[in-house]
Design an enzyme around this catalytic site. Structure first.
Site: not given
Ligand code: IMP
Length: 422
Positions: A13, A16, A40-41, A222
């Site tokens: 977040d 990017k 989520g871009h 991420q």
């Molecule tokens: P997952 O990727 O859904 O398995 O989540 C694993 C961890 O990564 C969790 O803490 C999510 O909140 C975090 N996470 C996954 N995608 C994002 C993102 O795009 N931005 C911020 N955190 C993320």
């Protein structure tokens, strides 16, 4: 600079989407190389806001080739819905290529993601529940379905039958509804047909672009602190968002990568659980959260906020070989009453400059701060570095010194135009 990687250097977040979109204007190709629709871009231009999850950020420009590469996990239903939504907003003319080797997120992955989380009780990771972890697990267990499989009726039938033997046992064990072969098979076969015009061996496409010396932008999702290898395990995602995973996730060897741009918020945020040494609460956290609209794009969850952590930043810059930084949401800090930067941690009475490998040690780390001067002035209309308030410049110089990395871009608002280049 023709092959540029954009990578988040915090816990995701970082903004990017905006930087990728900004840089995509000069790119021939934009590539997603890991993750899936957990990203989520958010991209804003011409007064409209777009939220992308699995589709690369070059999709708005009809000249750009957008690639969803082999390192991704793709939910075909969600990707098609994303395209439909873009379509309804007038984005119809685009070039999209999907790797035949990318892993498919199946409904049982989503069900299992939720069940694994529930089984962890207080230790739940706080995943996006999009099935990301279980889809990567199956890929490495070699029972995953790949996008190219969906185009071969007989082969896909066998792969799905084999996977369902194991998956249904797991679902049953966790008290969940098992899944029937036939409806799943027909549904995913149909998605394959819908995506067919886009499906190809994207490593060949990318190699040909490299040979033409095209401008390629690799778009990380991420952030490095969520990296499965080098992040704050186990509170991480299941892929590596770092620059070092670009070669594996695309088929483009490391020697072709020219520059890594680290995307870094002027402060820190984190969604989901896990240690966060510089975390704030109370009025200051509220001030930053509201000014920075710090709510998840995918899940809508309020993000945890904290002062900038340069121990984590140095770690990410080192792991990812960051060549320069883009400081995002810098305008959010205007008017803040108290401003600090974390330089080191204290762990059990010792001053340290690294990320401990265990969560138990990381949870005991206390931040050591330097206090920075604050500024009142609204900076959202500033376009030149020299026009920034002196206190704001000092803050940026301090980041450069602590991160041992130059700042090349500063974002002072969500619009493409609200970007200062140095
Ligand atoms: P997952 O990727 O859904 O398995 O989540 C694993 C961890 O990564 C969790 O803490 C999510 O909140 C975090 N996470 C996954 N995608 C994002 C993102 O795009 N931005 C911020 N955190 C993320």
């Amino acid at each position: 600079m023709n092959r540029l990687v954009v990578v988040g250097v915090q816990w995701g977040d970082e903004g990017k989407g905006k930087m990728t979109d900004y840089l995509a204007q000069n790119s021939d190709v934009v590539v997603r190389y890991q993750g899936g629709n957990n990203a989520g871009h958010t991209i804003a231009f011409d007064g409209q806001k777009y939220a992308l999850q699995s589709i690369p950020s070059g999709i708005f420009n009809p000249k750009i080739k957008n690639v969803m590469a082999n390192g991704m996990v793709i939910n075909p239903q969600a990707a098609l819905q994303e395209l439909e939504k873009l379509n309804s907003m007038g984005i119809r003319d685009y070039k999209l290529f999907v790797s035949d080797r990318a892993a498919v997120i199946m409904p049982y992955h989503i069900a299992l993601d939720g069940a694994y989380e529930a089984s962890k009780g207080d230790n739940m990771i706080g995943t996006t529940k999009k099935g990301i972890g279980p889809a990567y697990t199956d890929k490495y267990a070699r029972i995953g379905i790949r996008i190219g499989d969906l185009l071969d009726r007989e082969y896909f039938a066998q792969r799905l039958k084999d996977a369902l033997v194991v998956k249904n046992m797991e679902l049953k064990m966790l008290g969940l509804q098992t899944m029937e072969f036939e409806p799943l098979f027909e549904e995913y076969l149909a998605y394959g047909q819908q995506l067919k015009p886009c499906i190809c061996d994207t490593s060949i496409l990318l190699y040909n672009e490299v040979k033409k010396d095209s401008k390629i932008l690799f778009e990380g999702a991420q952030g490095v602190m969520l990296c499965i290898e080098h992040g704050t395990y186990p509170f991480v995602t299941s892929s590596s968002p770092s620059t070092i995973s670009v070669p594996l996730g695309t088929g483009i060897p490391p020697k072709y990568i020219d520059h890594s741009l680290g995307i870094c918020k002027a402060y820190n945020t984190r969604v989901g659980a896990g240690a966060f040494p510089t975390e704030l609460d109370g009025d200051l956290a509220h001030y930053i959260r509201e000014r920075g609209h710090e709510y998840g794009t995918v899940t809508g969850r309020p993000r945890r906020v904290g002062f900038l952590d340069t121990v984590a930043l140095r770690h990410s810059c080192r792991i990812s070989g960051i060549d320069s930084l883009a400081i995002m949401l810098f305008d959010v800090l205007s008017g803040i009453k108290e401003l600090k930067i974390c330089t080191h941690y204290e762990l059990d009475g010792e001053i340290i400059d690294y990320i401990p490998s265990t969560l138990s040690a990381y949870s005991r780390c206390k931040p050591i701060f330097v206090t920075m001067l604050t500024w009142e002035q609204d900076i959202t209309n500033i376009r030149k570095f020299d026009d920034l308030p002196e206190e704001a410049k000092l803050y940026l110089y301090k980041i450069e010194q602590l991160a041992e990395t130059k700042i090349s871009h500063i974002s002072v608002g969500p619009d493409r135009l609200q970007t200062i280049e140095r």
